[in-house]
Motif scaffolding. Structure first.
Motif, short mmCIF file in Angstrom:
data_model
loop_
_atom_site.label_atom_id
_atom_site.label_comp_id
_atom_site.label_asym_id
_atom_site.label_seq_id
_atom_site.Cartn_x
_atom_site.Cartn_y
_atom_site.Cartn_z
N TRP A 1 0.88 -1.18 0.00
CA TRP A 1 0.00 0.00 0.00
C TRP A 1 0.91 1.22 0.00
N LEU A 2 0.70 2.10 -0.98
CA LEU A 2 1.53 3.28 -1.12
C LEU A 2 0.64 4.50 -1.29
N PRO A 3 -0.01 4.95 -0.20
CA PRO A 3 -0.84 6.16 -0.28
C PRO A 3 0.05 7.38 -0.47
N SER B 1 9.18 6.57 3.04
CA SER B 1 8.82 7.68 2.15
C SER B 1 9.63 7.56 0.86
N ILE B 2 8.94 7.65 -0.28
CA ILE B 2 9.67 7.56 -1.55
C ILE B 2 9.61 8.86 -2.35
N ALA B 3 8.77 9.82 -1.96
CA ALA B 3 8.65 11.08 -2.71
C ALA B 3 7.94 12.09 -1.84
N ARG B 4 8.06 13.38 -2.20
CA ARG B 4 7.43 14.45 -1.44
C ARG B 4 6.66 15.38 -2.38
N ALA C 1 2.88 15.83 1.54
CA ALA C 1 2.54 14.43 1.29
C ALA C 1 3.82 13.65 1.08
N ASP C 2 4.04 12.62 1.90
CA ASP C 2 5.33 11.93 1.93
C ASP C 2 5.36 10.60 1.20
N TYR D 1 7.76 15.23 -8.66
CA TYR D 1 7.85 15.22 -7.20
C TYR D 1 9.23 15.71 -6.74
N ARG D 2 9.29 16.06 -5.47
CA ARG D 2 10.56 16.28 -4.79
C ARG D 2 11.08 14.91 -4.33
#
Length: 622
Positions: free
Chosen positions: A143-145, A169-172, A346-347, A387-388
């Protein structure tokens, strides 16, 4: 650009969350648990990268390099189902494609990722309830919300089971205020960002554009998504509470249920023009208005994630949040505004689900995929997707197109108790609705065996009424006519406080009978005009139109004239006409145009079996 809105899964009301919590609590007592923290033990995946749960490289640390297998593992491949949010689905699909570009071998087998997407709040409800009715082979492993907020909310809904509060966390992506550039410039916000309190104060000042010499822009139209299903909507509500309580970063220390604070939040929410299920809905309609030459007719400002602003400014929009459409860049791009007291970020956390449907090989494959996501190669995908990175770096062209700030001032994510308390309060604090349900009662509504379309429509409206509170003002009307006779029956339950007219409205709903013709244009024109005459600034003024056919009448009226009327009303006394096409013979293009002209959204229930769930989503747009 097509304009069809695909029917989506129903939005879970609060009672479903409570039922899910009770169900999962029973399962926990029986000895199982739903989720566990991500753990990446060294050597867990052949040819993979080891990483620790919750660990994120600091800005100065070099990222690990991908280390694919020497050769691809044997078939049959391990199926790796990944559930994402609507907002980050494109990035996760790109990540999956990049992952499988190189040889992968997990426990000697190849890996096949498959990505599905769902509204964040709906996904959290399904996770908490362990995906009822979904075959084991179709349930997600990862699950990757788009925000850890949903991990916390799912944990609360699951009744205290060990749902991880944090993942990898994979992106911001920051949650920001987006405005047409000329409007941001008129307020000076393009050079000097406001505080969140100033944002909400401006949203409540409906005459600001006239005072600034831009009367042609109409009222200040401020949009938010639903906090029950959307991260930007949830963080917008958190910002409302923070502004009302005097500290956007101190929600965990506030007594969120205090009557004085709740009243202040209600006052803040009065500045909302209306809520839509997702931010994509707002940007879709903003693009329609931009194409028509005047984006200000629909939007002054909306709270969205910055990646969505990048999409919009490069010509990518989505009517349903799932199917993206690409075109030329808009005539007027959006400016990304970062309030000076900070933004929620959002992380995009990844967690491995630990249900009994997840096998040991799938668990290993999930760890391998998430470990890849935080390598240099995985983070290159993150940057290219708007994304960051986890280290805060940006693609230069993305930053320029999306008008991103170079650095962020992140706000702390509230604890689970605060997030759930704010969601629970939404029915009480949201801006009240002044809604007229308008039903087509032409003869075609009963021309079918078994349960007729008219009866299904009655049942769906009855269920949709559960969304409203006593202070909402709700009414009911219907339309048809015989030969050249007058429109009938017309208003059967006048718009009035729901606490006083609910029983009368339900009784009149039961009494509706099919008549004959379909004076669609006349009915919408008359009742939208009446709603505009009785317009109330402190309410979201709307009509919910259900029709199974097209304008079929001897009465006068045409779509062009109706569109002009609705557009004119939208400028000063906006009455949102949400249209719902019911049944395969509905005039979809006409219903699309009616919704567009009024600044509302069209919903597709041409499959009559989806009427209840589509209408359930529609009423969250008030």
């Amino acid at each position: 650009m097509g304009r069809r809105h695909a029917a989506s899964d129903p939005i879970y009301p609060r009672w479903v969350w409570i039922a899910a919590a009770a169900t999962v609590a029973v399962l926990i007592i029986g000895g199982g648990f739903l989720l566990r923290n991500l753990i990446f033990p060294a050597g867990s995946a052949e040819g993979g990268i080891a990483a620790e749960s919750g660990s994120t490289p600091s800005t100065g640390d070099p990222l690990a390099q991908d280390s694919p297998a020497a050769v691809t593992g044997a078939s049959p491949c391990i199926s790796l189902n990944i559930l994402t949010s609507l907002e980050n689905a494109d990035m996760v699909r790109a990540m999956a494609a990049e992952y499988t570009e190189k040889p992968r071998s997990v426990d000697g087998k190849c890996v096949t990722p498959a990505v599905t997407q769902e509204k964040s709040g709906v996904a959290a409800g399904k996770v908490a309830a362990q995906f009822p009715g979904v075959p084991a082979g179709d349930r997600p492993v990862i699950w990757l919300p788009d925000s850890s907020a949903w991990l916390r909310i799912a944990g609360e809904a699951a009744g205290g089971s060990p749902v991880p509060q944090e993942g990898i966390s994979i992106a911001r992506s920051a949650i920001v205020v987006a405005m047409p550039e000329t409007m941001a410039g008129a307020l000076g916000w393009d050079s000097k960002p406001p505080s969140w309190s100033e944002v909400f104060r401006m949203a409540g000042d409906q005459d600001v554009w006239e005072r600034l010499g831009h009367a042609d822009w109409g009222k200040f139209k401020f949009g938010k998504a639903s906090p029950l299903v959307s991260t930007s909507g949830l963080m917008a509500l958190a910002a409302s509470y923070g502004a009302a309580g005097g500290s956007v970063g101190g929600l965990d220390d506030m007594e969120l249920g205090a009557p004085s604070l709740v009243e202040k939040v209600r006052a803040v929410e009065l500045g909302t023009s209306h809520y839509m299920a997702t931010p994509e809905h707002f940007l879709w309609h903003a693009r329609e208005a931009d194409d028509a030459g005047n984006v200000s007719e629909f939007l002054s400002a909306v709270i969205v994630d910055e990646k969505s602003v990048w999409d919009y400014n490069r010509g990518v929009v989505s009517e349903d949040g799932k199917t993206k459409q690409s075109g030329p860049a808009p005539k007027e791009p959006l400016r990304t505004i970062y309030p000076q007291d900070g933004v929620h970020v959002a992380d995009n956390p990844g967690v491995v689900l630990d249900g009994n449907w997840v096998g040991s090989q799938q668990r290993l494959a999930a760890r391998d995929f998430l470990a890849f996501a935080v390598t240099q190669q995985g983070q290159n995908v993150v940057k290219a997707s708007g994304y960051r990175t986890i280290q805060g770096t940006l693609d230069t062209e993305v930053a320029e197109t999306g008008r991103y700030a170079g650095t962020l001032q992140p706000l702390p994510l509230p604890k689970a108790e605060a997030l759930v308390a704010m969601q629970d309060s939404f029915p009480e604090v949201r801006k009240r609705a002044r809604a007229l349900f308008l039903l087509d009662v032409s003869e075609s509504m009963v021309q079918e065996p078994g349960v007729t379309k008219l009866q299904r429509a009655k049942d769906a409206v009855r269920k949709a009424l559960d969304h409203f509170e006593g202070e909402d003002e709700i009414g009911l009307a219907a339309f048809s006519h015989v030969d050249d006779g007058p429109l009938q029956p017309g208003i059967v339950s006048p718009v009035a406080p729901f606490k006083t007219n609910k029983e009368h409205l339900l009784a009149q709903l039961d009494e509706l009978k099919a008549v004959d013709a379909t004076p669609l244009f006349e009915a919408v024109s008359r009742f939208a005009g009446d709603q505009a005459k009785e317009y109330k600034d402190t309410f979201i003024n709307t009509i919910v139109l259900l029709s199974d056919g097209k304008n079929d009448t001897t009465h006068p009226g045409d779509l062009g004239g109706l569109s002009q009327q609705l557009s004119h009303q939208n400028h000063a006394t906006p009455v949102l006409v949400f249209t719902l096409a019911y049944g395969p013979d509905a005039d979809v293009p006409t219903l699309l145009e009616i919704a567009r002209a009024s600044g509302a959204h069209y919903y597709d229930a041409t499959d009559p079996n989806k009427l209840e769930e589509v209408l359930g989503e529609l009423v969250t747009s008030f």
